[in-house]
Design an enzyme around this catalytic site. Sequence first.
Site, PDB file in Angstrom:
ATOM      1  N   TYR A  36      47.180  41.814  38.558  1.00 15.84           N
ATOM      2  CA  TYR A  36      46.862  43.091  39.211  1.00 15.84           C
ATOM      3  C   TYR A  36      47.508  43.221  40.587  1.00 15.84           C
ATOM      4  O   TYR A  36      47.249  44.200  41.286  1.00 15.84           O
ATOM      5  CB  TYR A  36      45.352  43.217  39.437  1.00 15.84           C
ATOM      6  CG  TYR A  36      44.473  42.993  38.240  1.00 15.84           C
ATOM      7  CD1 TYR A  36      44.582  43.797  37.103  1.00 15.84           C
ATOM      8  CD2 TYR A  36      43.487  42.007  38.264  1.00 15.84           C
ATOM      9  CE1 TYR A  36      43.733  43.603  36.022  1.00 15.84           C
ATOM     10  CE2 TYR A  36      42.646  41.814  37.184  1.00 15.84           C
ATOM     11  CZ  TYR A  36      42.776  42.617  36.062  1.00 15.84           C
ATOM     12  OH  TYR A  36      41.931  42.423  34.999  1.00 15.84           O
ATOM     13  N   TYR A  62      36.158  36.940  37.487  1.00 14.57           N
ATOM     14  CA  TYR A  62      37.425  37.041  36.771  1.00 14.57           C
ATOM     15  C   TYR A  62      38.401  35.953  37.232  1.00 14.57           C
ATOM     16  O   TYR A  62      39.601  36.163  37.284  1.00 14.57           O
ATOM     17  CB  TYR A  62      38.026  38.450  36.923  1.00 14.57           C
ATOM     18  CG  TYR A  62      37.014  39.521  36.569  1.00 14.57           C
ATOM     19  CD1 TYR A  62      36.687  39.748  35.236  1.00 14.57           C
ATOM     20  CD2 TYR A  62      36.346  40.247  37.553  1.00 14.57           C
ATOM     21  CE1 TYR A  62      35.718  40.687  34.898  1.00 14.57           C
ATOM     22  CE2 TYR A  62      35.380  41.191  37.214  1.00 14.57           C
ATOM     23  CZ  TYR A  62      35.077  41.404  35.891  1.00 14.57           C
ATOM     24  OH  TYR A  62      34.117  42.323  35.553  1.00 14.57           O
ATOM     25  N   CYS A  96      55.933  27.846  34.906  1.00 19.51           N
ATOM     26  CA  CYS A  96      57.366  28.142  34.876  1.00 19.51           C
ATOM     27  C   CYS A  96      57.624  29.619  34.642  1.00 19.51           C
ATOM     28  O   CYS A  96      58.106  30.028  33.575  1.00 19.51           O
ATOM     29  CB  CYS A  96      58.052  27.265  33.842  1.00 19.51           C
ATOM     30  SG  CYS A  96      58.052  25.572  34.413  1.00 19.51           S
ATOM     31  N   GLU A  97      57.238  30.396  35.612  1.00 18.11           N
ATOM     32  CA  GLU A  97      57.534  31.833  35.628  1.00 18.11           C
ATOM     33  C   GLU A  97      57.608  32.246  37.093  1.00 18.11           C
ATOM     34  O   GLU A  97      56.788  31.804  37.905  1.00 18.11           O
ATOM     35  CB  GLU A  97      56.412  32.640  34.951  1.00 18.11           C
ATOM     36  CG  GLU A  97      56.297  32.357  33.471  1.00 18.11           C
ATOM     37  CD  GLU A  97      55.751  33.526  32.683  1.00 18.11           C
ATOM     38  OE1 GLU A  97      55.846  34.682  33.163  1.00 18.11           O
ATOM     39  OE2 GLU A  97      55.222  33.274  31.602  1.00 18.11           O
ATOM     40  N   PRO A 130      26.449  45.179  37.277  1.00 25.05           N
ATOM     41  CA  PRO A 130      27.446  44.543  38.132  1.00 25.05           C
ATOM     42  C   PRO A 130      27.897  43.204  37.562  1.00 25.05           C
ATOM     43  O   PRO A 130      27.086  42.432  37.033  1.00 25.05           O
ATOM     44  CB  PRO A 130      26.693  44.325  39.441  1.00 25.05           C
ATOM     45  CG  PRO A 130      25.265  44.174  39.016  1.00 25.05           C
ATOM     46  CD  PRO A 130      25.091  45.047  37.812  1.00 25.05           C
ATOM     47  N   GLY A 131      29.188  42.938  37.647  1.00 28.03           N
ATOM     48  CA  GLY A 131      29.714  41.613  37.334  1.00 28.03           C
ATOM     49  C   GLY A 131      30.209  41.010  38.640  1.00 28.03           C
ATOM     50  O   GLY A 131      29.574  40.153  39.247  1.00 28.03           O
ATOM     51  N   ARG A 132      31.333  41.567  39.095  1.00 31.50           N
ATOM     52  CA  ARG A 132      31.993  41.073  40.303  1.00 31.50           C
ATOM     53  C   ARG A 132      31.033  40.934  41.487  1.00 31.50           C
ATOM     54  O   ARG A 132      31.040  39.929  42.187  1.00 31.50           O
ATOM     55  CB  ARG A 132      33.103  42.063  40.688  1.00 31.50           C
ATOM     56  CG  ARG A 132      34.004  41.606  41.801  1.00 31.50           C
ATOM     57  CD  ARG A 132      34.971  42.725  42.218  1.00 31.50           C
ATOM     58  NE  ARG A 132      35.588  43.376  41.089  1.00 31.50           N
ATOM     59  CZ  ARG A 132      36.711  42.958  40.502  1.00 31.50           C
ATOM     60  NH1 ARG A 132      37.346  41.915  40.964  1.00 31.50           N
ATOM     61  NH2 ARG A 132      37.208  43.603  39.457  1.00 31.50           N
ATOM     62  N   GLY A 191      31.031  47.864  38.353  1.00 36.58           N
ATOM     63  CA  GLY A 191      32.203  48.261  39.112  1.00 36.58           C
ATOM     64  C   GLY A 191      32.072  48.130  40.610  1.00 36.58           C
ATOM     65  O   GLY A 191      33.036  48.392  41.342  1.00 36.58           O
TER      66      GLY A 191
HETATM   67  C1  LIG Z   1      33.432  44.784  33.067  1.00 36.01           C
HETATM   68  C2  LIG Z   1      32.242  45.609  32.850  1.00 36.01           C
HETATM   69  C3  LIG Z   1      31.249  45.676  33.832  1.00 36.01           C
HETATM   70  C4  LIG Z   1      31.324  44.973  35.150  1.00 36.01           C
HETATM   71  O1  LIG Z   1      32.376  45.328  35.953  1.00 36.01           O
HETATM   72  P1  LIG Z   1      32.408  44.764  37.457  1.00 36.01           P
HETATM   73  O2  LIG Z   1      33.547  45.457  38.069  1.00 36.01           O
HETATM   74  O3  LIG Z   1      32.638  43.291  37.366  1.00 36.01           O
HETATM   75  O4  LIG Z   1      31.113  45.074  38.084  1.00 36.01           O
HETATM   76  C5  LIG Z   1      30.126  46.432  33.548  1.00 36.01           C
HETATM   77  N1  LIG Z   1      29.993  47.089  32.380  1.00 36.01           N
HETATM   78  C6  LIG Z   1      30.933  47.052  31.422  1.00 36.01           C
HETATM   79  C7  LIG Z   1      30.720  47.782  30.158  1.00 36.01           C
HETATM   80  C8  LIG Z   1      32.091  46.321  31.626  1.00 36.01           C
HETATM   81  O5  LIG Z   1      33.028  46.286  30.674  1.00 36.01           O
END
Ligand SMILES: *Cc1c(COP(=O)(O)O)cnc(C)c1O
Length: 428
Positions: A327, A383, A354-355, A285-287, A242
């Site tokens: 979002y 994402y 087309c939206e 972390p992803g983002r 997150g």
């Molecule tokens: C999506 C997700 C993350 C990563 O979220 P980010 O906002 O991209 O860091 C981590 N853990 C779980 C279980 C998720 O579903």
Amino acid sequence: MVKRKLCEPLEDHKGNLYFDGLSVEDLAKKYDTPLYVISEKRIRENYNRLYNAIVSKYKDVRIYYACKANTNLTVLKILKSEGAYLDAVSTGEVFMGLNSGFSPENILFTGTSVRNDELKFLIDTGITVNIDSQSELDRLLKISVPPTISVRVNPEIGAGHHEHCVTAGLQTKFGLWENEVLKAYTTAKKARVERFGIHMHIGSGILEIEPYIQAVEKLLSIAKRVHDELGIVFDFIDLGGGLGVPYQSNDTELNIPDFTSQVVSLFKSKVKEYHLGKPFLCIEPGRYLVCDASVLLTTVNTVKVTPYRKFICVDSGFNTLIRPAMYGSYHEILVANKLSRKKTETFDVVGPICETGDVLAKNRELPLVVEGDVLAILNAGAYGFSMSSQYNSRPRAAEVMIRQGKPVLVREREQFQDLLTSQRVAQQ
Ligand SMILES: *Cc1c(COP(=O)(O)O)cnc(C)c1O
């Protein structure tokens, strides 16, 4: 609005935009658009900045890359080579992780609404399951008793950049509530599960430290109860992902040294106070790892002026980057060859779908743009491609990785032929 100086991997070369050392106009010419351009260097820097900040305070740390942000195989391999673990939310992501060399022990599955055949697959491949409901646990144990179980806890505190991205708190479908958590661990212990983890993931795109502090307190108080009442010792405590990145010039940046010092100190002091042993501290972390490591390049097809609005019509829409439409997210947009020009006009940047909701930016101040100009949409690495689609029967974009100063095609542009994949025409 405050003009933010371009920061790495972006550079201004006499009014022309460079990304990780290369001209984005040249890249657009060579590979065509829409094109995602990814900086290997930046991904490695992001990983190491975070890892070093945590490990300097707590030795037993694991960073799980939440790969739903970007499942490009080269991205996965880069993070694997840095020592990352993998957070997978589907068996498809587990497959992608295994395919890019992650070993099963290094993958944590955090699914929701999980099918029995998926649980069977996870057991067969030796993936640790982070359970999201008592039902999932019961169904898993019927298939087989895994050596390790983790439980996703709802710490009743959530946060995020949009209500769709708040994944804990009172209204969420995710995780188990405190009273259910005790029951789940009791079930697992009775079934002779040997090792345990505990987990939360409170949301996505969080720029403040406070929600983490509150949630960590709650998670660890629940861990204490499980430890005290059931005698369970946790191998790992997972604080989820997150971590946000600034998309807009007035967004505050999540200060990593502050974040880690506050969160890790709290973690350490509670682990000690509650006698929780020496668990691994995990984060997911992803983002944070991939977002600013990529830009989306798109070409202007038409500039259209109506009595009410001015539109820049480009070749990427919400089929290519859905975040603005889904979002209302803000993405900074730069005109590749006009960095020094004054922003004189206010445009909507729209795509070919087309939206009417096919908008990448609304009321955006930009320099005067002409047909053929290349726009760079910043912070597109998380994402972005992973949420793209073939909607309107448009083949998906290509991806290029900048590796040691050279571009490498890491995903071919889809062709019309790809639109036919897996369709079968019913015979008369
Ligand atoms: C999506 C997700 C993350 C990563 O979220 P980010 O906002 O991209 O860091 C981590 N853990 C779980 C279980 C998720 O579903």
